[in-house]
Design an enzyme around this catalytic site. Structure first.
Site, short mmCIF file in Angstrom:
data_model
loop_
_atom_site.label_atom_id
_atom_site.label_comp_id
_atom_site.label_asym_id
_atom_site.label_seq_id
_atom_site.Cartn_x
_atom_site.Cartn_y
_atom_site.Cartn_z
N SER A 1 -3.69 -9.78 -0.48
CA SER A 1 -3.02 -11.01 -0.92
C SER A 1 -3.03 -12.02 0.21
O SER A 1 -3.22 -13.22 0.00
CB SER A 1 -1.57 -10.72 -1.33
OG SER A 1 -1.54 -9.84 -2.41
N HIS B 1 -4.99 -4.72 -6.54
CA HIS B 1 -3.81 -4.20 -7.24
C HIS B 1 -4.15 -3.77 -8.67
O HIS B 1 -3.72 -2.70 -9.10
CB HIS B 1 -2.72 -5.29 -7.33
CG HIS B 1 -2.16 -5.74 -6.02
ND1 HIS B 1 -2.14 -7.06 -5.63
CD2 HIS B 1 -1.59 -5.05 -5.00
CE1 HIS B 1 -1.57 -7.17 -4.44
NE2 HIS B 1 -1.24 -5.95 -4.03
N ARG C 1 -6.14 1.25 1.22
CA ARG C 1 -7.48 0.67 1.36
C ARG C 1 -8.28 1.35 2.46
O ARG C 1 -9.48 1.26 2.51
CB ARG C 1 -7.38 -0.83 1.66
CG ARG C 1 -7.13 -1.66 0.43
CD ARG C 1 -6.74 -3.04 0.80
NE ARG C 1 -5.56 -3.02 1.63
CZ ARG C 1 -4.80 -4.06 1.87
NH1 ARG C 1 -5.10 -5.22 1.36
NH2 ARG C 1 -3.72 -3.97 2.62
N LYS D 1 11.39 -13.05 3.74
CA LYS D 1 9.95 -13.29 3.79
C LYS D 1 9.63 -14.55 3.00
O LYS D 1 10.04 -14.67 1.85
CB LYS D 1 9.25 -12.08 3.16
CG LYS D 1 7.87 -11.80 3.67
CD LYS D 1 7.48 -10.38 3.25
CE LYS D 1 6.00 -10.19 3.07
NZ LYS D 1 5.67 -8.85 2.62
O1 PNS Z 1 2.95 -5.31 -0.98
P1 PNS Z 1 3.74 -4.88 0.23
O2 PNS Z 1 4.32 -6.09 0.93
O3 PNS Z 1 2.95 -4.00 1.14
O4 PNS Z 1 4.98 -4.01 -0.32
C1 PNS Z 1 5.96 -3.51 0.55
C2 PNS Z 1 7.19 -3.01 -0.25
C3 PNS Z 1 7.72 -4.12 -1.11
C4 PNS Z 1 6.78 -1.85 -1.12
C5 PNS Z 1 8.26 -2.55 0.78
O5 PNS Z 1 8.51 -3.57 1.67
C6 PNS Z 1 9.56 -2.10 0.11
O6 PNS Z 1 9.65 -1.02 -0.40
N1 PNS Z 1 10.58 -2.99 0.10
C7 PNS Z 1 11.86 -2.73 -0.50
C8 PNS Z 1 12.93 -2.45 0.57
C9 PNS Z 1 12.85 -1.04 1.09
O7 PNS Z 1 13.07 -0.08 0.38
N2 PNS Z 1 12.48 -0.92 2.38
C10 PNS Z 1 12.34 0.35 3.05
C11 PNS Z 1 10.96 0.94 2.79
S1 PNS Z 1 10.72 2.38 3.78
#
Ligand code: PNS
Length: 161
Positions: free
Chosen positions: A127, A17, A89, A41
């Protein structure tokens, strides 16, 4: 003045990150790091802890760290972000990231997603792996910032009690 939003779970922040953040700052002028709150989660660190760990690890005046709930595109709009930044990645990330970017484009009207390739020395860092290795007492030095290393040690010590 371009503002980027770098969203994620950051449970916890890793050198993968921080690499994206450093390189993202070559593309945008300011960066908001958005720590997603997802009540469904189970996370190792609370949103407040995750925000604090990032703040300690990234002492840069161009970077702001906050948590958000709800849709990413709504948060991006409320912050006035020009772009959403995500790290890639490799092919394993691609499918999910592609789906998310398409959905966000549909919902977001005007907020573009920009992908940065994570530096190759960090390709295998996630993570989830860091949490797993640390939970079994493995060495995560060099994978996460020092404050995160300490926080992981402390959290798993607490859990043992
Ligand atoms: O680090 P991560 O877990 O890969 O991040 C995922 C994240 C937080 C970017 C994604 O889950 C997100 O955008 N969550 C907010 C809710 C949302 O907008 N969901 C629809 C995404 S298409």
């Amino acid at each position: 003045m371009k503002l980027g939003l770098y969203p994620g779970s950051f449970d916890p922040i890793t050198f993968g990150h921080t690499n994206v953040i450093e390189r993202g700052l070559n593309v945008v002028d300011r960066l908001v790091i958005g720590v997603a709150i997802n009540v469904q989660k189970r996370t190792l660190f609370t949103p407040e802890e995750r925000v604090e760990l990032i703040r300690e690890a990234i002492p840069d005046s161009r970077v702001e760290v906050a948590s958000f709930e709800g849709l990413l595109v709504d948060y991006a709009r409320s912050q006035g972000a020009d772009v959403i930044l995500r790290g890639l990645r490799g092919v394993a990330d691609f499918e999910f990231e592609f789906q998310m970017a398409q959905m966000n484009r549909r919902l977001g009207k005007g907020v573009e997603t920009v992908f940065l390739m994570t530096g190759q020395e960090h390709f295998y860092v996630s993570s989830q792996l860091v949490r797993e290795v640390a939970s079994f007492g493995g060495n995560v030095h060099g994978l996460v910032p020092e404050n995160v290393e300490k926080a992981l040690l402390k959290r798993f010590e607490e859990q043992k009690k």
